[in-house]
Scaffold this motif. Structure first.
Motif, PDB file in Angstrom:
ATOM      1  N   PHE A 225       9.834   0.521 -14.941  1.00 52.55           N
ATOM      2  CA  PHE A 225       8.785  -0.469 -14.673  1.00 52.55           C
ATOM      3  C   PHE A 225       8.941  -1.044 -13.257  1.00 52.55           C
ATOM      4  O   PHE A 225       7.964  -1.180 -12.510  1.00 52.55           O
ATOM      5  N   PHE A 226      10.168  -1.371 -12.888  1.00 53.87           N
ATOM      6  CA  PHE A 226      10.456  -1.893 -11.555  1.00 53.87           C
ATOM      7  C   PHE A 226      10.015  -0.899 -10.482  1.00 53.87           C
ATOM      8  O   PHE A 226       9.317  -1.262  -9.518  1.00 53.87           O
ATOM      9  N   HIS A 227      10.396   0.371 -10.649  1.00 49.44           N
ATOM     10  CA  HIS A 227      10.037   1.402  -9.674  1.00 49.44           C
ATOM     11  C   HIS A 227       8.524   1.628  -9.622  1.00 49.44           C
ATOM     12  O   HIS A 227       7.955   1.804  -8.543  1.00 49.44           O
ATOM     13  N   ARG A 228       7.863   1.610 -10.761  1.00 48.62           N
ATOM     14  CA  ARG A 228       6.402   1.793 -10.778  1.00 48.62           C
ATOM     15  C   ARG A 228       5.704   0.600 -10.112  1.00 48.62           C
ATOM     16  O   ARG A 228       4.689   0.776  -9.438  1.00 48.62           O
ATOM     17  N   SER A 229       6.253  -0.595 -10.302  1.00 49.06           N
ATOM     18  CA  SER A 229       5.688  -1.778  -9.642  1.00 49.06           C
ATOM     19  C   SER A 229       5.790  -1.649  -8.126  1.00 49.06           C
ATOM     20  O   SER A 229       4.840  -1.954  -7.396  1.00 49.06           O
ATOM     21  N   LEU A 230       6.942  -1.203  -7.650  1.00 45.91           N
ATOM     22  CA  LEU A 230       7.101  -0.979  -6.213  1.00 45.91           C
ATOM     23  C   LEU A 230       6.150   0.112  -5.728  1.00 45.91           C
ATOM     24  O   LEU A 230       5.546  -0.011  -4.656  1.00 45.91           O
ATOM     25  N   GLU A 231       5.998   1.139  -6.538  1.00 44.15           N
ATOM     26  CA  GLU A 231       5.091   2.233  -6.193  1.00 44.15           C
ATOM     27  C   GLU A 231       3.659   1.716  -6.044  1.00 44.15           C
ATOM     28  O   GLU A 231       2.944   2.098  -5.116  1.00 44.15           O
ATOM     29  N   GLU A 232       3.243   0.823  -6.929  1.00 45.55           N
ATOM     30  CA  GLU A 232       1.902   0.237  -6.837  1.00 45.55           C
ATOM     31  C   GLU A 232       1.734  -0.555  -5.542  1.00 45.55           C
ATOM     32  O   GLU A 232       0.694  -0.471  -4.879  1.00 45.55           O
ATOM     33  N   VAL A 233       2.755  -1.333  -5.196  1.00 49.08           N
ATOM     34  CA  VAL A 233       2.681  -2.140  -3.977  1.00 49.08           C
ATOM     35  C   VAL A 233       2.556  -1.242  -2.748  1.00 49.08           C
ATOM     36  O   VAL A 233       1.678  -1.440  -1.902  1.00 49.08           O
ATOM     37  N   PHE A 234       3.420  -0.226  -2.652  1.00 45.59           N
ATOM     38  CA  PHE A 234       3.375   0.649  -1.488  1.00 45.59           C
ATOM     39  C   PHE A 234       2.105   1.499  -1.469  1.00 45.59           C
ATOM     40  O   PHE A 234       1.548   1.761  -0.405  1.00 45.59           O
ATOM     41  N   SER A 235       1.624   1.917  -2.621  1.00 45.58           N
ATOM     42  CA  SER A 235       0.365   2.665  -2.677  1.00 45.58           C
ATOM     43  C   SER A 235      -0.801   1.785  -2.236  1.00 45.58           C
ATOM     44  O   SER A 235      -1.710   2.238  -1.545  1.00 45.58           O
ATOM     45  N   SER A 236      -0.752   0.519  -2.624  1.00 47.28           N
ATOM     46  CA  SER A 236      -1.795  -0.422  -2.223  1.00 47.28           C
ATOM     47  C   SER A 236      -1.791  -0.620  -0.708  1.00 47.28           C
ATOM     48  O   SER A 236      -2.849  -0.653  -0.074  1.00 47.28           O
ATOM     49  N   ILE A 237      -0.624  -0.745  -0.136  1.00 51.75           N
ATOM     50  CA  ILE A 237      -0.520  -0.888   1.321  1.00 51.75           C
ATOM     51  C   ILE A 237      -1.113   0.339   1.996  1.00 51.75           C
ATOM     52  O   ILE A 237      -1.881   0.233   2.951  1.00 51.75           O
ATOM     53  N   LYS A 238      -0.793   1.508   1.464  1.00 53.35           N
ATOM     54  CA  LYS A 238      -1.260   2.761   2.061  1.00 53.35           C
ATOM     55  C   LYS A 238      -2.779   2.889   1.949  1.00 53.35           C
ATOM     56  O   LYS A 238      -3.436   3.332   2.884  1.00 53.35           O
ATOM     57  N   LYS A 239      -3.364   2.461   0.825  1.00 48.79           N
ATOM     58  CA  LYS A 239      -4.796   2.608   0.586  1.00 48.79           C
ATOM     59  C   LYS A 239      -5.642   1.581   1.344  1.00 48.79           C
ATOM     60  O   LYS A 239      -6.796   1.829   1.661  1.00 48.79           O
ATOM     61  N   ASN A 240      -5.100   0.414   1.594  1.00 49.16           N
ATOM     62  CA  ASN A 240      -5.889  -0.679   2.153  1.00 49.16           C
ATOM     63  C   ASN A 240      -5.936  -0.722   3.667  1.00 49.16           C
ATOM     64  O   ASN A 240      -6.070  -1.772   4.266  1.00 49.16           O
ATOM     65  N   ASP A 241      -5.827   0.428   4.286  1.00 51.38           N
ATOM     66  CA  ASP A 241      -5.970   0.540   5.736  1.00 51.38           C
ATOM     67  C   ASP A 241      -5.010  -0.334   6.539  1.00 51.38           C
ATOM     68  O   ASP A 241      -5.302  -0.708   7.660  1.00 51.38           O
ATOM     69  N   PHE A 242      -3.872  -0.695   5.922  1.00 51.62           N
ATOM     70  CA  PHE A 242      -2.849  -1.364   6.715  1.00 51.62           C
ATOM     71  C   PHE A 242      -2.195  -0.348   7.624  1.00 51.62           C
ATOM     72  O   PHE A 242      -1.531  -0.686   8.569  1.00 51.62           O
ATOM     73  N   LEU A 243      -2.395   0.927   7.272  1.00 52.51           N
ATOM     74  CA  LEU A 243      -1.780   1.988   8.057  1.00 52.51           C
ATOM     75  C   LEU A 243      -2.870   2.690   8.798  1.00 52.51           C
ATOM     76  O   LEU A 243      -2.835   3.640   9.363  1.00 52.51           O
TER      77      LEU A 243
ATOM     78  N   LYS B 216       3.610   3.488   8.389  1.00 53.61           N
ATOM     79  CA  LYS B 216       3.213   4.723   7.713  1.00 53.61           C
ATOM     80  C   LYS B 216       4.456   5.526   7.325  1.00 53.61           C
ATOM     81  O   LYS B 216       4.574   6.005   6.191  1.00 53.61           O
ATOM     82  N   THR B 217       5.364   5.669   8.257  1.00 47.34           N
ATOM     83  CA  THR B 217       6.605   6.390   7.976  1.00 47.34           C
ATOM     84  C   THR B 217       7.390   5.703   6.864  1.00 47.34           C
ATOM     85  O   THR B 217       7.850   6.345   5.920  1.00 47.34           O
ATOM     86  N   TYR B 218       7.528   4.410   6.971  1.00 49.22           N
ATOM     87  CA  TYR B 218       8.301   3.634   6.001  1.00 49.22           C
ATOM     88  C   TYR B 218       7.673   3.704   4.610  1.00 49.22           C
ATOM     89  O   TYR B 218       8.352   3.975   3.625  1.00 49.22           O
ATOM     90  N   VAL B 219       6.374   3.498   4.513  1.00 48.91           N
ATOM     91  CA  VAL B 219       5.687   3.524   3.219  1.00 48.91           C
ATOM     92  C   VAL B 219       5.762   4.919   2.600  1.00 48.91           C
ATOM     93  O   VAL B 219       6.052   5.060   1.411  1.00 48.91           O
ATOM     94  N   ASN B 220       5.539   5.948   3.387  1.00 47.94           N
ATOM     95  CA  ASN B 220       5.629   7.310   2.853  1.00 47.94           C
ATOM     96  C   ASN B 220       7.030   7.643   2.363  1.00 47.94           C
ATOM     97  O   ASN B 220       7.197   8.290   1.324  1.00 47.94           O
TER      98      ASN B 220
ATOM     99  N   LEU C 272       7.512   5.774  -0.961  1.00 48.47           N
ATOM    100  CA  LEU C 272       6.771   6.409  -2.044  1.00 48.47           C
ATOM    101  C   LEU C 272       7.464   7.698  -2.507  1.00 48.47           C
ATOM    102  O   LEU C 272       7.576   7.947  -3.709  1.00 48.47           O
ATOM    103  N   ALA C 273       7.928   8.497  -1.580  1.00 47.26           N
ATOM    104  CA  ALA C 273       8.631   9.735  -1.948  1.00 47.26           C
ATOM    105  C   ALA C 273       9.919   9.421  -2.705  1.00 47.26           C
ATOM    106  O   ALA C 273      10.220  10.036  -3.729  1.00 47.26           O
ATOM    107  N   SER C 274      10.656   8.445  -2.221  1.00 45.33           N
ATOM    108  CA  SER C 274      11.909   8.063  -2.872  1.00 45.33           C
ATOM    109  C   SER C 274      11.660   7.481  -4.263  1.00 45.33           C
ATOM    110  O   SER C 274      12.377   7.799  -5.217  1.00 45.33           O
ATOM    111  N   LEU C 275      10.649   6.638  -4.386  1.00 44.63           N
ATOM    112  CA  LEU C 275      10.328   6.047  -5.689  1.00 44.63           C
ATOM    113  C   LEU C 275       9.934   7.120  -6.697  1.00 44.63           C
ATOM    114  O   LEU C 275      10.346   7.069  -7.864  1.00 44.63           O
ATOM    115  N   ASN C 276       9.171   8.088  -6.263  1.00 43.59           N
ATOM    116  CA  ASN C 276       8.767   9.174  -7.144  1.00 43.59           C
ATOM    117  C   ASN C 276       9.991   9.942  -7.663  1.00 43.59           C
ATOM    118  O   ASN C 276      10.087  10.243  -8.859  1.00 43.59           O
TER     119      ASN C 276
END
Length: 163
Positions: free
Chosen positions: A145-163, A101-105, A108-112
């Motif tokens: 595009f690269f950063h948005r792709s990473l953002e999608e991956v981390f957002s997906s991890i956050k949404k899919n109850d991995f956390l 959770k800490t790592y993904v957040n 996401l903040a850094s990518l933004n």
């Protein structure tokens, strides 16, 4: 317990702290923070700053800074014990969820921030008419595009109850 057994257990404890903290450093904790977290995790009872200092052989200032950072990351908690006047701290359980959770957040903040910075650079390019402008615009688009792709991956991890 014999002195030999105690020395052997101390050596094993030091090895665990050393190896486990290397993994935690990959989550952007510095060496002291990682070692302190592992020490708190392995300790069966909450610890004071003085006990942390003694255990790790570091200054009380270093322990104070490290514990504040671990508190910010929600990896440790301050606990209360009747009759104890000093602050006590212990590692939180459920390591996977806490670290992820800490790592993904943080990602996401850094990518933004990076996406916004790249967009500003892209906007600044509109004022120029240099021969390299097209190359820079294309490279910035690729980077965004690269950063948005990473953002999608981390957002997906956050949404899919991995956390």
């Amino acid at each position: 317990m014999t002195q030999s057994d105690h020395s052997q257990l101390e050596r094993v404890n030091n090895q665990i702290v050393s190896e486990f903290s290397k993994t935690l450093e990959m989550f952007s904790l510095n060496k002291t923070e990682a070692q302190l977290f592992v020490t708190l995790y392995l300790n069966e009872a909450p610890m004071t700053l003085d006990e942390m200092k003694e255990s790790l052989g570091k200054s009380k200032t270093a322990m104070s800074y490290a514990i504040r950072r671990l508190l910010e990351f929600n990896l440790v908690e301050r606990v209360w014990q009747k009759g104890v006047r000093k602050d006590l701290y212990e590692a939180r359980e459920d390591l996977y969820k806490k670290f992820m959770k800490t790592y993904v957040n943080r990602w996401l903040a850094s990518l933004n921030i990076q996406i916004n910075n790249l967009a500003e650079i892209q906007e600044d390019l509109t004022h120029y008419s240099d021969s390299h402008k097209e190359l820079f615009e294309r490279k910035i688009q690729d980077a965004i595009f690269f950063h948005r792709s990473l953002e999608e991956v981390f957002s997906s991890i956050k949404k899919n109850d991995f956390l």
